[in-house]
Enzyme design. Structure first.
Site, short mmCIF file in Angstrom:
data_model
loop_
_atom_site.label_atom_id
_atom_site.label_comp_id
_atom_site.label_asym_id
_atom_site.label_seq_id
_atom_site.Cartn_x
_atom_site.Cartn_y
_atom_site.Cartn_z
CD GLU A 153 -2.69 1.29 0.28
OE1 GLU A 153 -3.40 0.34 -0.06
OE2 GLU A 153 -2.67 2.37 -0.31
CG PHE A 154 2.43 2.61 -2.95
CD1 PHE A 154 3.82 2.60 -2.86
CD2 PHE A 154 1.80 1.55 -3.58
CE1 PHE A 154 4.56 1.57 -3.42
CE2 PHE A 154 2.54 0.51 -4.14
CZ PHE A 154 3.92 0.52 -4.06
CG ASN A 210 7.57 4.58 1.60
OD1 ASN A 210 6.94 5.25 0.79
ND2 ASN A 210 6.98 3.93 2.58
CG PHE A 251 7.66 13.98 -1.99
CD1 PHE A 251 6.30 13.78 -2.15
CD2 PHE A 251 8.26 13.51 -0.83
CE1 PHE A 251 5.56 13.14 -1.18
CE2 PHE A 251 7.53 12.87 0.15
CZ PHE A 251 6.18 12.68 -0.04
CB CYS A 262 5.97 5.19 6.06
SG CYS A 262 4.35 4.46 6.27
C1 UDX Z 1 4.61 8.13 3.11
C2 UDX Z 1 4.58 7.86 1.59
O1 UDX Z 1 4.40 9.09 0.88
C3 UDX Z 1 3.48 6.86 1.27
O2 UDX Z 1 3.48 6.54 -0.11
C4 UDX Z 1 3.69 5.60 2.11
O3 UDX Z 1 2.65 4.64 1.88
C5 UDX Z 1 3.76 5.94 3.59
O4 UDX Z 1 4.78 6.93 3.81
P1 UDX Z 1 3.19 9.59 4.84
O5 UDX Z 1 4.00 8.97 5.93
O6 UDX Z 1 1.72 9.72 5.03
O7 UDX Z 1 3.39 8.76 3.47
O8 UDX Z 1 3.78 11.04 4.62
P2 UDX Z 1 4.28 11.94 3.40
O9 UDX Z 1 3.20 12.83 2.95
O10 UDX Z 1 4.96 11.14 2.38
O11 UDX Z 1 5.34 12.85 4.18
C6 UDX Z 1 6.45 12.23 4.87
C7 UDX Z 1 7.33 13.28 5.47
O12 UDX Z 1 7.95 14.03 4.45
C8 UDX Z 1 6.61 14.28 6.35
O13 UDX Z 1 7.43 14.56 7.47
C9 UDX Z 1 6.46 15.49 5.47
O14 UDX Z 1 6.36 16.70 6.17
C10 UDX Z 1 7.75 15.43 4.68
N1 UDX Z 1 7.70 16.10 3.38
C11 UDX Z 1 6.92 15.61 2.37
C12 UDX Z 1 8.48 17.21 3.18
O15 UDX Z 1 9.20 17.67 4.09
N2 UDX Z 1 8.48 17.82 1.96
C13 UDX Z 1 7.73 17.35 0.92
O16 UDX Z 1 7.79 17.96 -0.18
C14 UDX Z 1 6.91 16.21 1.14
#
Ligand code: UDX
Length: 429
Positions: A153-154, A210, A251, A262
């Site tokens: 799952e993503f 990830n 991102f 994650c």
């Molecule tokens: C992540 C993956 O994106 C997802 O595909 C997987 O299934 C689970 O892990 P999630 O943990 O919900 O999802 O968070 P995500 O939105 O990816 O953000 C992760 C971290 O990166 C956060 O701390 C967020 O603040 C940071 N982030 C994200 C940034 O600092 N900059 C960005 O541009 C994107």
């Protein structure tokens, strides 16, 4: 959304973020779904149509699945799987001390399934499991008449329902075409490419994705630090990079460091697996270490704002969750930064729109302004939209100092200056 194929009988084991989203969305696609959850209080809540955590749109989807008679919940795994077609396992796989994933819960679920599954059913692993776990589950299960499939799952917290309905891809790793088709058919109502591969490669797609995103963010934050300390505007630099179609714009947002349930766990777990096969994990260790340094550097920014020492200084932290749109505190950069502030002698007050419980060492307040009262420094650590529209004049009046640290790029320098505040902006020199 309608499933063109025959509806399947699905059991989802573990009703956390991943499991409950899958259960409710698969019911929406027309399947008959039973969510199995150990926690009896959680089953009661779910049966009333309430998600036990905040995830936009999930309450409504659970309620409509219940009302349509396609979704139900129980603690009784053995009875739930009596005539099941596909069991999705989505139980936690926490990190062990060495970074490897702890599979104890998966193993105990599989032990229960071994004696209860009907012949011809399929077990699909949705939990993020180390490479090789599908093969391990085959041997734990000990059943020739049940296939084991990797179906990672993503989903992203805060947009789980939307991400399930509009996935970038569905990944199915199976040893037989029949099992792959059976699991892929669950998603037939979705408009997404389906990657069918072997179980090990499917597992690896999840970890590699990830970890790649975590590496990317460590690089993004390195560019941010470079600009903060050496001059330049990282937002423009990163936007300029993102225009290259090979890089892409998603991102690339700099921040206080990355976190969540994650990225830290999966990056450490992949590094552990890489070490196990005798390969070089330098790149992953560098991403993890760069992230720790970034978090500590943000603590240093706060110290710098008050002349070098945080001892006895009041710091207000706005945002405790690891990102906006969730009530999840797991792996939150805010918590590591708070620990650093407290270790440096600061008094910390905190506010988060989704967190009502207190956090160790933090004086928890009900509003941003209440947290900022008497503070020398205010730090915006989570990108909650309400922080972008803070009443800056009221903020300046209630603080004892005038330093604001914005690690998420929400605040405007001129507006802060007009209110008498000094703004430190992420990624800007
Ligand atoms: C992540 C993956 O994106 C997802 O595909 C997987 O299934 C689970 O892990 P999630 O943990 O919900 O999802 O968070 P995500 O939105 O990816 O953000 C992760 C971290 O990166 C956060 O701390 C967020 O603040 C940071 N982030 C994200 C940034 O600092 N900059 C960005 O541009 C994107």
């Amino acid at each position: 959304m309608n499933n063109e194929n025959k509806p399947a009988k699905v059991v989802v084991v573990g009703c956390g973020y991943v499991g409950l989203t899958a259960a409710a969305c698969l019911a929406e696609l027309g399947h008959v779904v039973i969510g199995v959850e150990n926690d009896v209080d959680r089953v009661v809540l779910l049966t009333q149509g309430k998600a036990p955590f905040f995830e936009p749109g999930l309450d409504d989807l659970v309620a409509s699945g219940l009302a349509a008679g396609r979704l139900s919940f129980t603690s009784d795994l053995t009875t739930a799987v009596t005539d099941v077609d596909v069991v999705l396992i989505s139980v936690p796989t926490p990190s062990l001390g060495d970074g490897a994933a702890d599979l104890t819960i998966v193993e105990s679920v599989v032990a229960s399934l071994a004696t209860a599954l009907p012949p011809g059913s399929v077990v699909a692993l949705k939990s993020t499991v180390p490479i090789g776990t599908s093969a391990q589950v085959v041997s734990w299960l000990g059943r020739d008449d049940v296939e084991v499939v990797a179906n990672p799952e993503f989903l992203q917290a805060g947009q789980a329902v939307n991400a399930f309905r509009h996935p970038d891809r569905v990944v199915v790793g199976a040893s037989t075409k029949e099992a792959a088709d059976q699991v892929a058919a669950l998603y037939a109502g979705l408009d997404a490419p389906v990657v069918i591969t072997d179980p090990r490669s499917a597992e690896l797609i999840k970890y590699a994705s990830n970890t790649y995103l975590a590496l990317r963010l460590s690089f993004v934050n390195t560019v941010a630090t470079l600009c903060e300390q050496g001059g330049g505007d990282a937002t423009t630099v990163l936007a300029g990079m993102g225009l290259d179609h090979r890089i892409g714009p998603a991102f690339l947002q700099p921040g206080p460091g990355w976190g969540g349930s994650c990225f830290p766990k999966d990056t450490s777990a992949l590094a552990a697996v890489i070490r196990q096969v005798g390969a070089d994990d330098t790149l992953l260790e560098a991403a993890l270490s760069a992230n720790q340094q970034r978090l500590q550097q943000i603590v240093q920014v706060a110290a710098g704002a008050v002349g070098g020492s945080l001892k006895g200084k009041k710091v207000a932290v706005l945002g405790l969750t690891f990102k906006a749109g969730t009530d999840d505190l797991r792996g939150s950069p805010s918590l590591t930064i708070i620990e650093g502030l407290i270790n440096a002698g600061a008094e910390v007050a905190g506010y988060d729109p989704m967190i009502s419980n207190s956090v160790p060492g933090v004086q928890k307040e009900e509003t941003a302004l209440a947290a900022a009262q008497g503070a020398e420094v205010v730090m915006v650590l989570t990108e909650w939209p309400e922080f972008a529209t803070l009443d800056l004049v009221a903020l300046a009046e209630t603080m004892s100092g005038h330093q604001v640290i914005d690690t998420r790029g929400l605040l405007n320098k001129e507006s802060c200056q007009a209110a008498g505040l000094v703004l430190w902006q992420v990624g800007k020199g």
